[in-house]
Motif scaffolding. Structure first.
Motif, PDB file in Angstrom:
ATOM      1  N   PRO A  60      -6.378 -11.226  13.562  1.00 17.43           N
ATOM      2  CA  PRO A  60      -7.308 -10.447  14.385  1.00 17.43           C
ATOM      3  C   PRO A  60      -8.550  -9.991  13.625  1.00 17.43           C
ATOM      4  O   PRO A  60      -8.534  -9.834  12.404  1.00 17.43           O
ATOM      5  N   GLY A  61      -9.603  -9.802  14.370  1.00 21.69           N
ATOM      6  CA  GLY A  61     -10.816  -9.160  13.881  1.00 21.69           C
ATOM      7  C   GLY A  61     -11.257  -8.162  14.922  1.00 21.69           C
ATOM      8  O   GLY A  61     -10.919  -8.292  16.107  1.00 21.69           O
ATOM      9  N   VAL A  62     -11.993  -7.143  14.508  1.00 21.84           N
ATOM     10  CA  VAL A  62     -12.393  -6.073  15.413  1.00 21.84           C
ATOM     11  C   VAL A  62     -13.910  -6.068  15.584  1.00 21.84           C
ATOM     12  O   VAL A  62     -14.660  -6.105  14.605  1.00 21.84           O
ATOM     13  N   VAL A  95      -8.603  -5.718   8.121  1.00 16.29           N
ATOM     14  CA  VAL A  95      -9.034  -6.931   8.820  1.00 16.29           C
ATOM     15  C   VAL A  95     -10.560  -6.948   8.919  1.00 16.29           C
ATOM     16  O   VAL A  95     -11.215  -5.918   8.732  1.00 16.29           O
ATOM     17  N   PRO A  96     -11.168  -8.108   9.204  1.00 12.29           N
ATOM     18  CA  PRO A  96     -12.622  -8.156   9.381  1.00 12.29           C
ATOM     19  C   PRO A  96     -13.055  -7.251  10.542  1.00 12.29           C
ATOM     20  O   PRO A  96     -12.466  -7.296  11.624  1.00 12.29           O
ATOM     21  N   VAL A  97     -14.066  -6.434  10.294  1.00 10.67           N
ATOM     22  CA  VAL A  97     -14.619  -5.546  11.316  1.00 10.67           C
ATOM     23  C   VAL A  97     -16.124  -5.775  11.347  1.00 10.67           C
ATOM     24  O   VAL A  97     -16.801  -5.685  10.315  1.00 10.67           O
ATOM     25  N   ARG A  98     -16.638  -6.063  12.517  1.00 11.48           N
ATOM     26  CA  ARG A  98     -18.058  -6.355  12.686  1.00 11.48           C
ATOM     27  C   ARG A  98     -18.665  -5.390  13.696  1.00 11.48           C
ATOM     28  O   ARG A  98     -18.131  -5.218  14.807  1.00 11.48           O
ATOM     29  N   VAL A  99     -19.752  -4.719  13.292  1.00 13.61           N
ATOM     30  CA  VAL A  99     -20.458  -3.855  14.238  1.00 13.61           C
ATOM     31  C   VAL A  99     -21.766  -4.532  14.634  1.00 13.61           C
ATOM     32  O   VAL A  99     -22.481  -5.075  13.789  1.00 13.61           O
ATOM     33  N   ASP A 100     -22.036  -4.500  15.914  1.00 11.77           N
ATOM     34  CA  ASP A 100     -23.232  -5.138  16.454  1.00 11.77           C
ATOM     35  C   ASP A 100     -23.397  -4.624  17.870  1.00 11.77           C
ATOM     36  O   ASP A 100     -22.433  -4.574  18.639  1.00 11.77           O
ATOM     37  N   CYS A 150     -11.141 -15.542  12.339  1.00 14.02           N
ATOM     38  CA  CYS A 150     -10.280 -14.780  13.245  1.00 14.02           C
ATOM     39  C   CYS A 150      -9.913 -15.643  14.454  1.00 14.02           C
ATOM     40  O   CYS A 150     -10.751 -16.407  14.957  1.00 14.02           O
ATOM     41  N   ASP A 151      -8.675 -15.493  14.928  1.00 15.35           N
ATOM     42  CA  ASP A 151      -8.259 -16.260  16.109  1.00 15.35           C
ATOM     43  C   ASP A 151      -7.988 -15.368  17.312  1.00 15.35           C
ATOM     44  O   ASP A 151      -7.518 -15.841  18.354  1.00 15.35           O
ATOM     45  N   VAL A 152      -8.292 -14.089  17.207  1.00 16.97           N
ATOM     46  CA  VAL A 152      -8.270 -13.169  18.342  1.00 16.97           C
ATOM     47  C   VAL A 152      -9.233 -12.028  18.023  1.00 16.97           C
ATOM     48  O   VAL A 152      -9.290 -11.547  16.895  1.00 16.97           O
ATOM     49  N   VAL A 153     -10.025 -11.632  19.019  1.00 18.03           N
ATOM     50  CA  VAL A 153     -11.009 -10.563  18.855  1.00 18.03           C
ATOM     51  C   VAL A 153     -10.541  -9.340  19.616  1.00 18.03           C
ATOM     52  O   VAL A 153     -10.212  -9.421  20.802  1.00 18.03           O
ATOM     53  N   VAL A 154     -10.490  -8.204  18.919  1.00 10.99           N
ATOM     54  CA  VAL A 154     -10.146  -6.933  19.541  1.00 10.99           C
ATOM     55  C   VAL A 154     -11.412  -6.085  19.589  1.00 10.99           C
ATOM     56  O   VAL A 154     -12.047  -5.852  18.563  1.00 10.99           O
TER      57      VAL A 154
END
Length: 340
Positions: free
Chosen positions: A85-87, A125-130, A145-149
């Motif tokens: 997962p990634g957020v 986990v990878p966390v991306r703000v945008d 990532c293979d699922v985005v939360v």
């Protein structure tokens, strides 16, 4: 009556008359919200899809309902099930909101936003703000990532989603049932029925004195557990019970600070409460209380106080607990999406 945060309008959740100005603006807010929702529903505004499942954890009311603890637990459960997962988050309240960033645990909360920094610190986990959640999802996909939360973003319709989880505060529910600013609703209550899961944040047992909280049919109960305290300037966690019978300064800059204070009180801790606005930017003087008592704060507050913490300052980790059947149902739905 549900407790209010420092900047929550009294009429949202209390028996207080709604000001005329708020009543006049609410229909306009509701009309604009409905128009935008309708444009996406009819395909006149296009949703963007990414080639991995997208799960949105959100709410239809303004303010906090417990989304971030659920997001953290969801990430952990996905990872245990073999997902990567990634957020994605907007990073509400951060500096330079137009700049997309990767969030690391040591990044200043002012740059990344307090919730994204907390999620990165807790999960790794990878966390991306945008502000563009489609771009954030695409960046997470490129990172493996293979699922985005999505932490929040139920109203960000441009990013197509596969699973929606609505989070509701059990004591507050939908307040007076009015649209903002006359009430707390960002969308009509009927919108919530479109979500795949409704999680009701019951808090801790007996954490709302005078309130009766419950779950209805088709709702999943979430409890928040606190067991320990972590020194902000390093060292081992200590049992929260070690503060029982003592007076402490309790700090909470969240949407419903009274919930945190009462959770501590149920552990036999003498609370001197200090409520700040949600997303408050802490300065050292904010925690200068003039007495050498332990200072217990939420982890969301702690990520903003780390740089000037002393030996009296502790973060209280919060863990979301849901029935095993909830995770079975969610992971089963996710598995079907992957197979499809």
């Amino acid at each position: 009556m549900a407790k209010q945060g420092p900047h929550t309008p009294l009429w949202w959740y209390g028996d207080v008359a709604v000001p005329l100005a708020a009543r006049l603006v609410a229909p306009l807010y509701g009309a604009l919200s409905g128009l935008r929702r309708g444009l996406y529903r009819r395909g006149w505004l296009r949703r963007k899809q990414v080639p991995v499942p997208v799960i949105v954890v959100g709410n239809i009311t303004a303010g906090g309902t417990g989304k971030t603890p659920l997001t953290i637990e969801l990430v952990e459960r996905l990872r245990e099930a073999g997902w990567k997962p990634g957020v994605a988050s907007r990073g509400y309240g951060r500096d330079e909101p137009s700049t997309a960033r990767w969030i690391t645990p040591d990044l200043a909360a002012g740059l990344g936003g307090d919730e994204p920094v907390l999620i990165a610190w807790k999960t790794g986990v990878p966390v991306r703000v945008d502000k563009d959640r489609v771009a954030a999802a695409q960046a997470l996909l490129a990172a493996g990532c293979d699922v985005v939360v999505c932490d929040d973003g139920l109203q960000h319709y441009r990013l197509a989603r596969d699973i929606e989880i609505e989070v509701v505060d059990a004591a507050r529910r939908y307040g007076n049932g009015r649209m903002m600013p006359a009430g707390p609703l960002r969308e009509p209550v009927a919108r919530a029925r479109e979500c795949d899961f409704r999680v009701v944040n019951l808090g801790q047992a007996s954490d709302e004195v005078g309130d009766v909280v419950s779950c209805g049919f088709g709702e999943w109960a979430m409890r928040l557990r606190i067991d320990s305290a972590r020194p902000l300037n390093g060292g081992r966690q200590v049992p929260l019970q070690s503060f029982a019978g003592q007076r402490v300064h309790a700090v909470a800059g969240i949407a419903n600070p009274q919930r945190f204070f009462q959770m501590l009180r149920t552990r036999g801790i003498g609370v001197v409460p200090h409520a700040f606005a949600d997303h408050h930017r802490y300065q050292p003087e904010d925690l200068a209380f003039g007495s050498e008592l332990p200072v217990l704060m939420t982890e969301k507050d702690a990520v903003k106080c780390q740089s000037f913490a002393n030996r009296w300052h502790y973060a209280v980790p919060l863990q979301a607990e849901l029935p095993a059947a909830f995770w079975v149902a969610l992971l089963d739905r996710l598995g079907k999406l992957a197979r499809g």
